[in-house]
Design a protein around this motif. Structure first.
Motif, PDB file in Angstrom:
ATOM      1  N   GLU A 573       0.820  -1.215   0.000  1.00 50.43           N
ATOM      2  CA  GLU A 573       0.000   0.000   0.000  1.00 50.43           C
ATOM      3  C   GLU A 573       0.853   1.264   0.000  1.00 50.43           C
ATOM      4  O   GLU A 573       0.407   2.323  -0.458  1.00 50.43           O
ATOM      5  CB  GLU A 573      -0.895  -0.020   1.245  1.00 50.43           C
ATOM      6  CG  GLU A 573      -2.171   0.769   1.124  1.00 50.43           C
ATOM      7  CD  GLU A 573      -3.128   0.438   2.257  1.00 50.43           C
ATOM      8  OE1 GLU A 573      -4.145  -0.222   1.985  1.00 50.43           O
ATOM      9  OE2 GLU A 573      -2.845   0.829   3.408  1.00 50.43           O
ATOM     10  N   PHE A 574       2.083   1.165   0.515  1.00 56.49           N
ATOM     11  CA  PHE A 574       2.978   2.320   0.610  1.00 56.49           C
ATOM     12  C   PHE A 574       3.877   2.338  -0.622  1.00 56.49           C
ATOM     13  O   PHE A 574       4.584   1.374  -0.913  1.00 56.49           O
ATOM     14  CB  PHE A 574       3.812   2.209   1.887  1.00 56.49           C
ATOM     15  CG  PHE A 574       4.764   3.353   2.124  1.00 56.49           C
ATOM     16  CD1 PHE A 574       4.364   4.473   2.841  1.00 56.49           C
ATOM     17  CD2 PHE A 574       6.068   3.302   1.657  1.00 56.49           C
ATOM     18  CE1 PHE A 574       5.241   5.521   3.077  1.00 56.49           C
ATOM     19  CE2 PHE A 574       6.951   4.342   1.886  1.00 56.49           C
ATOM     20  CZ  PHE A 574       6.533   5.461   2.600  1.00 56.49           C
ATOM     21  N   VAL A 575       3.851   3.442  -1.363  1.00 54.86           N
ATOM     22  CA  VAL A 575       4.676   3.591  -2.558  1.00 54.86           C
ATOM     23  C   VAL A 575       5.625   4.771  -2.327  1.00 54.86           C
ATOM     24  O   VAL A 575       5.193   5.932  -2.290  1.00 54.86           O
ATOM     25  CB  VAL A 575       3.812   3.831  -3.818  1.00 54.86           C
ATOM     26  CG1 VAL A 575       4.708   3.978  -5.044  1.00 54.86           C
ATOM     27  CG2 VAL A 575       2.811   2.705  -4.005  1.00 54.86           C
ATOM     28  N   GLU A 576       6.904   4.457  -2.172  1.00 52.85           N
ATOM     29  CA  GLU A 576       7.895   5.507  -1.911  1.00 52.85           C
ATOM     30  C   GLU A 576       8.385   6.081  -3.238  1.00 52.85           C
ATOM     31  O   GLU A 576       8.956   5.364  -4.071  1.00 52.85           O
ATOM     32  CB  GLU A 576       9.072   4.926  -1.115  1.00 52.85           C
ATOM     33  CG  GLU A 576      10.066   5.976  -0.652  1.00 52.85           C
ATOM     34  CD  GLU A 576      11.156   5.373   0.227  1.00 52.85           C
ATOM     35  OE1 GLU A 576      11.490   5.969   1.273  1.00 52.85           O
ATOM     36  OE2 GLU A 576      11.675   4.292  -0.124  1.00 52.85           O
ATOM     37  N   VAL A 577       8.147   7.373  -3.430  1.00 50.62           N
ATOM     38  CA  VAL A 577       8.553   8.069  -4.657  1.00 50.62           C
ATOM     39  C   VAL A 577       9.694   9.019  -4.303  1.00 50.62           C
ATOM     40  O   VAL A 577       9.494  10.019  -3.606  1.00 50.62           O
ATOM     41  CB  VAL A 577       7.374   8.847  -5.276  1.00 50.62           C
ATOM     42  CG1 VAL A 577       7.817   9.517  -6.571  1.00 50.62           C
ATOM     43  CG2 VAL A 577       6.187   7.926  -5.528  1.00 50.62           C
ATOM     44  N   PHE A 578      10.887   8.700  -4.773  1.00 51.35           N
ATOM     45  CA  PHE A 578      12.070   9.510  -4.484  1.00 51.35           C
ATOM     46  C   PHE A 578      12.259  10.530  -5.598  1.00 51.35           C
ATOM     47  O   PHE A 578      12.606  10.189  -6.727  1.00 51.35           O
ATOM     48  CB  PHE A 578      13.293   8.611  -4.359  1.00 51.35           C
ATOM     49  CG  PHE A 578      14.583   9.349  -4.099  1.00 51.35           C
ATOM     50  CD1 PHE A 578      14.609  10.553  -3.396  1.00 51.35           C
ATOM     51  CD2 PHE A 578      15.790   8.829  -4.552  1.00 51.35           C
ATOM     52  CE1 PHE A 578      15.797  11.231  -3.151  1.00 51.35           C
ATOM     53  CE2 PHE A 578      16.978   9.491  -4.308  1.00 51.35           C
ATOM     54  CZ  PHE A 578      16.982  10.699  -3.617  1.00 51.35           C
ATOM     55  N   VAL A 579      11.998  11.795  -5.286  1.00 51.14           N
ATOM     56  CA  VAL A 579      12.225  12.884  -6.238  1.00 51.14           C
ATOM     57  C   VAL A 579      13.691  13.282  -6.086  1.00 51.14           C
ATOM     58  O   VAL A 579      14.070  14.072  -5.223  1.00 51.14           O
ATOM     59  CB  VAL A 579      11.279  14.067  -5.970  1.00 51.14           C
ATOM     60  CG1 VAL A 579      11.472  15.148  -7.022  1.00 51.14           C
ATOM     61  CG2 VAL A 579       9.833  13.590  -5.957  1.00 51.14           C
ATOM     62  N   ASP A 580      14.529  12.677  -6.931  1.00 49.37           N
ATOM     63  CA  ASP A 580      15.987  12.746  -6.792  1.00 49.37           C
ATOM     64  C   ASP A 580      16.530  13.983  -7.501  1.00 49.37           C
ATOM     65  O   ASP A 580      16.608  14.028  -8.738  1.00 49.37           O
ATOM     66  CB  ASP A 580      16.592  11.459  -7.375  1.00 49.37           C
ATOM     67  CG  ASP A 580      18.078  11.343  -7.072  1.00 49.37           C
ATOM     68  OD1 ASP A 580      18.620  12.259  -6.421  1.00 49.37           O
ATOM     69  OD2 ASP A 580      18.690  10.342  -7.481  1.00 49.37           O
ATOM     70  N   THR A 581      16.880  14.956  -6.713  1.00 48.93           N
ATOM     71  CA  THR A 581      17.440  16.197  -7.237  1.00 48.93           C
ATOM     72  C   THR A 581      18.717  16.520  -6.466  1.00 48.93           C
ATOM     73  O   THR A 581      18.684  16.575  -5.229  1.00 48.93           O
ATOM     74  CB  THR A 581      16.451  17.361  -7.081  1.00 48.93           C
ATOM     75  OG1 THR A 581      15.233  17.034  -7.753  1.00 48.93           O
ATOM     76  CG2 THR A 581      17.013  18.654  -7.645  1.00 48.93           C
ATOM     77  N   ASP A 620      10.443   2.705  -4.416  1.00 51.73           N
ATOM     78  CA  ASP A 620       9.529   2.053  -5.355  1.00 51.73           C
ATOM     79  C   ASP A 620       9.553   2.753  -6.713  1.00 51.73           C
ATOM     80  O   ASP A 620       9.457   2.107  -7.759  1.00 51.73           O
ATOM     81  CB  ASP A 620       8.110   2.058  -4.779  1.00 51.73           C
ATOM     82  CG  ASP A 620       8.025   1.289  -3.466  1.00 51.73           C
ATOM     83  OD1 ASP A 620       8.208   0.061  -3.480  1.00 51.73           O
ATOM     84  OD2 ASP A 620       7.786   1.928  -2.421  1.00 51.73           O
ATOM     85  N   ILE A 621       9.650   4.072  -6.686  1.00 53.14           N
ATOM     86  CA  ILE A 621       9.743   4.862  -7.918  1.00 53.14           C
ATOM     87  C   ILE A 621      10.809   5.936  -7.703  1.00 53.14           C
ATOM     88  O   ILE A 621      10.808   6.624  -6.675  1.00 53.14           O
ATOM     89  CB  ILE A 621       8.400   5.534  -8.276  1.00 53.14           C
ATOM     90  CG1 ILE A 621       7.311   4.475  -8.501  1.00 53.14           C
ATOM     91  CG2 ILE A 621       8.551   6.406  -9.517  1.00 53.14           C
ATOM     92  CD1 ILE A 621       5.916   5.074  -8.740  1.00 53.14           C
ATOM     93  N   LYS A 640       2.948   3.739 -13.868  1.00 53.66           N
ATOM     94  CA  LYS A 640       3.353   2.644 -12.988  1.00 53.66           C
ATOM     95  C   LYS A 640       2.277   2.329 -11.958  1.00 53.66           C
ATOM     96  O   LYS A 640       2.123   1.178 -11.550  1.00 53.66           O
ATOM     97  CB  LYS A 640       4.655   3.012 -12.267  1.00 53.66           C
ATOM     98  CG  LYS A 640       5.870   3.005 -13.178  1.00 53.66           C
ATOM     99  CD  LYS A 640       7.166   3.175 -12.383  1.00 53.66           C
ATOM    100  CE  LYS A 640       8.371   3.038 -13.302  1.00 53.66           C
ATOM    101  NZ  LYS A 640       9.655   3.107 -12.561  1.00 53.66           N
ATOM    102  N   LEU A 641       1.534   3.358 -11.558  1.00 57.14           N
ATOM    103  CA  LEU A 641       0.499   3.165 -10.543  1.00 57.14           C
ATOM    104  C   LEU A 641      -0.727   2.484 -11.129  1.00 57.14           C
ATOM    105  O   LEU A 641      -1.314   1.583 -10.526  1.00 57.14           O
ATOM    106  CB  LEU A 641       0.113   4.522  -9.940  1.00 57.14           C
ATOM    107  CG  LEU A 641      -0.853   4.502  -8.759  1.00 57.14           C
ATOM    108  CD1 LEU A 641      -0.224   3.811  -7.563  1.00 57.14           C
ATOM    109  CD2 LEU A 641      -1.274   5.920  -8.401  1.00 57.14           C
ATOM    110  N   ILE A 642      -1.117   2.917 -12.323  1.00 51.76           N
ATOM    111  CA  ILE A 642      -2.318   2.369 -12.976  1.00 51.76           C
ATOM    112  C   ILE A 642      -1.939   1.953 -14.394  1.00 51.76           C
ATOM    113  O   ILE A 642      -2.045   2.746 -15.342  1.00 51.76           O
ATOM    114  CB  ILE A 642      -3.461   3.408 -12.996  1.00 51.76           C
ATOM    115  CG1 ILE A 642      -3.738   3.910 -11.585  1.00 51.76           C
ATOM    116  CG2 ILE A 642      -4.719   2.802 -13.617  1.00 51.76           C
ATOM    117  CD1 ILE A 642      -4.773   4.982 -11.515  1.00 51.76           C
TER     118      ILE A 642
END
Length: 643
Positions: A573-581, A620-621, A640-642
């Motif tokens: 249920e938890f989707v970790e999205v790393f906005v890598d800057t 996750d992303i 990726k989500l849907i």
């Protein structure tokens, strides 16, 4: 063969073999005493243990020769042997003449076997002393007769008493350096007795000794004719260490392993912590509360008619009920408690201070759960016994705090009213850092908080699957993390717009917006940042229970707190999205001017400048904003989500 049996040499060999067998048989049935030596640095702990090994003839000739050579090499004066070298095994210990690690040694006398732990005297190694004391039946507190009772003497005595060691020996060492003065001995004993009574030590055995000269160690010394008590070895051989009180308690066994070698056998293995069990006894499995009866008590040597505290066994039930590792099998009519909120005493053992609100692993018996520690109620000054206000606990600090776990734990108070022996199996625990896997604290549960017993979850008729079905979607929590200025809010906002156009039910929790309302009472200290994420995690969980797709945009700089939120939610249920800057790119953007203020020292605890950011190790992303535009990043996340 008949002629050989009459050979005197052959008979002698047989007699020797018989003597060896008799000795081994006698040795096997000796009782065992575990004890520690502790006190301040240079009080002579290692020398004393070396002397005990020497006097009990537990040193081989080659060891003795090597010891004499080492003693000459390190420049021992006034003696042929430096007994401390028998125990100080680390090179740093020998070079500095101090104990750093806990050294365990075995020796035996005619009456008893012993395992002794030589624990460090320096304050920075107090955590090692706690390790040695955790399994000890007796503590030998050493005091240098020249120096008297010191702060570290008090600290170690307090810890020994706190851990539950009932047998205390006050060994006033180096009596040879004060001319075996009875007045000096009596003065030290009086000082220690006053302190001991103040912390609840009801009694101790004072002995004047010299580890170097051997006075009152194995034999009575002629230099102290005024002393009428036992020698140290006499006391160690005769002190009572009785398991009867443990065996008379209600039955308790934590399940260590579910033994399932084939389809016809299912047993539950562990060491019995307290009480006695027999086939036919009714037992209760906790925390589920399921009841059954013992069918068999299985051991490697065969089934038993009875098993008692201290034995390791495998139990089988007459019924097929759920029982797994970490559960506790207990007497059905007198089970232990289960709760998720406690008051506990902590001995902090890590270089990094306690972070209130951070999630740690708590290991109690065979069960490991996720736990958070609240700000300490107080810290104990072991010198004065004063209770001091504290916001955290540093290395070697002792304090009392509330602990909350993510599920019920089966426990008993470490020191129950009316019981002399501590409940180490179900009352003592350790805290483990989730990132380093290092042990950061040892703890003792005092009692369950009343609210943990009185506040119960209400069963609801409408559940998450029902709400999700109404919305025709799978609940998710998209957790956007990254540096300030990385573009988290921008990308999250675009993702939500795309999801809404797809008739998805969403809600966006933005870090700045939350701090204007729900979390406006929190600052930016590490503990406040942790509480900020905890609250947001709880809100996100409630929204996911409502069937929503939740988007959160928070720096959330610490991995432990992101993992804490992941643990709150269902699997997947938890989707970790790393906005890598990169930091330099985020700082160039600096839309809100925050980096400039932080560089000028006008904004403290700013992530990336004077407060760390721990990037996800396996998100996750991952979004690289130096390669993708916000729109492209949003499209990739939605795809990726849907699918």
């Amino acid at each position: 063969m008949a002629a050989r049996s009459e050979d005197p040499v052959y008979k002698t060999d047989a007699l020797i073999a018989e003597d060896i067998d008799a000795y081994l048989e006698q040795h096997q049935h000796k009782s065992m005493l575990r004890f520690i030596t502790c006190g301040s640095v240079d009080d002579g702990k290692s020398t004393l243990i070396g002397r005990l090994l020497y006097d009990s003839k537990m040193i081989f000739e080659d060891q003795l020769a090597a010891l004499e050579a080492d003693s000459k090499r390190v420049g021992t004066q006034g003696q042929n042997i430096d007994f401390a070298l028998l125990v100080d095994g680390l090179a740093a210990e020998r070079e500095q003449g101090i104990t750093i690690d806990v050294a365990y040694r075995f020796f035996s006398t005619e009456k008893r076997k012993f395992i002794v732990a030589d624990t460090p005297g320096h304050e920075q190694y107090t955590r090692n002393m706690v390790t040695g004391a955790s399994t000890a039946d007796l503590a030998v507190i050493l005091i240098d007769a020249r120096k008297g009772v010191l702060v570290q003497t008090r600290r170690h005595s307090y810890l020994a008493h706190l851990i539950g060691i009932r047998n205390i020996v006050l060994a006033v060492n180096k009596m040879d350096l004060v001319d075996y003065s009875r007045e000096r001995f009596d003065e030290i004993v009086a000082d220690y007795r006053a302190f001991a009574e103040s912390i609840g030590i009801e009694g101790f055995v004072p002995i004047p000794i010299s580890g170097l000269a051997g006075d009152n160690i194995a034999t009575k010394s002629q230099t102290t004719p005024w002393y009428e008590g036992p020698t140290l070895i006499d006391h160690l051989e005769t002190v009572e260490v009785d398991l009867a009180d443990t065996r008379e308690k209600p039955f308790r066994m934590a399940v260590q392993w579910v033994n399932r070698p084939n389809l016809d056998f299912r047993g539950f293995s562990g060491q019995i912590a307290a009480g006695t069990v027999r086939p036919g006894d009714q037992v209760r499995v906790l925390p589920s509360g399921k009841v059954s009866r013992i069918e068999r008590i299985v051991t490697f040597s065969g089934d038993l008619d009875k098993a008692v505290a201290g034995q390791s066994v495998t139990l089988t039930f007459s019924d097929e009920i759920d029982c797994s590792r970490g559960d506790v099998i207990a007497a059905a009519e007198d089970p232990p408690q289960a709760a998720d909120q406690f008051e506990a005493t902590l001995v902090w053992m890590a270089e990094e201070a306690l972070v209130p609100g951070r999630s740690y692993w708590l290991k109690l018996g065979t069960r490991t759960v996720s736990a958070t520690v609240q700000p300490p109620k107080y810290q104990v000054n072991v010198n004065s016994m004063d209770r001091l206000a504290a916001k955290t606990l540093d290395l070697n600090a002792i304090g009392v705090a509330e602990i909350h776990t993510d599920r019920d734990m089966v426990f008993e108070p470490y020191k129950a009213d009316g019981e002399a022996a501590p409940n180490t199996a179900l009352g003592g625990f350790i805290l483990i850092d989730k990132m380093s896997n290092g042990t950061v604290a040892a703890g003792m549960l005092n009692f369950a908080l009343r609210r943990s017993q009185n506040v119960h979850r209400q069963a609801l008729a409408i559940d998450k699957p029902t709400r999700s079905a109404l919305k025709n979607q799978t609940p998710k929590v998209l957790w956007f993390t990254g540096l300030s200025g990385a573009g988290k809010s921008t990308v999250a906002n675009l993702v939500e717009q795309r999801l809404v156009r797809m008739n998805r039910h969403t809600f966006l929790l933005d870090g700045d917006n939350i701090r204007h309302g729900l979390n406006k009472d929190l600052g930016f200290e590490e503990s406040d940042r942790i509480e900020n994420i905890r609250r947001v995690g709880e809100v996100a969980k409630l929204m996911a229970d409502a069937g929503l797709i939740v988007l959160t945009a928070f720096i959330s700089p610490f991995r432990a707190e992101r993992d804490m939120v992941r643990a709150m939610l269902d699997e997947g249920e938890f989707v970790e999205v790393f906005v890598d800057t990169p930091l330099e790119v985020a700082e160039e953007r600096d839309v809100k001017g925050l980096y400039k203020k932080a560089r000028e020292g006008k904004l403290k605890n700013f992530t990336g400048i004077d407060s760390p950011y721990e990037p996800p190790e396996d998100p996750d992303i991952r979004i690289d904003t130096t390669e993708l535009s916000p729109e492209e990043a949003a499209d990739m996340i939605v795809a990726k989500l849907i699918p």
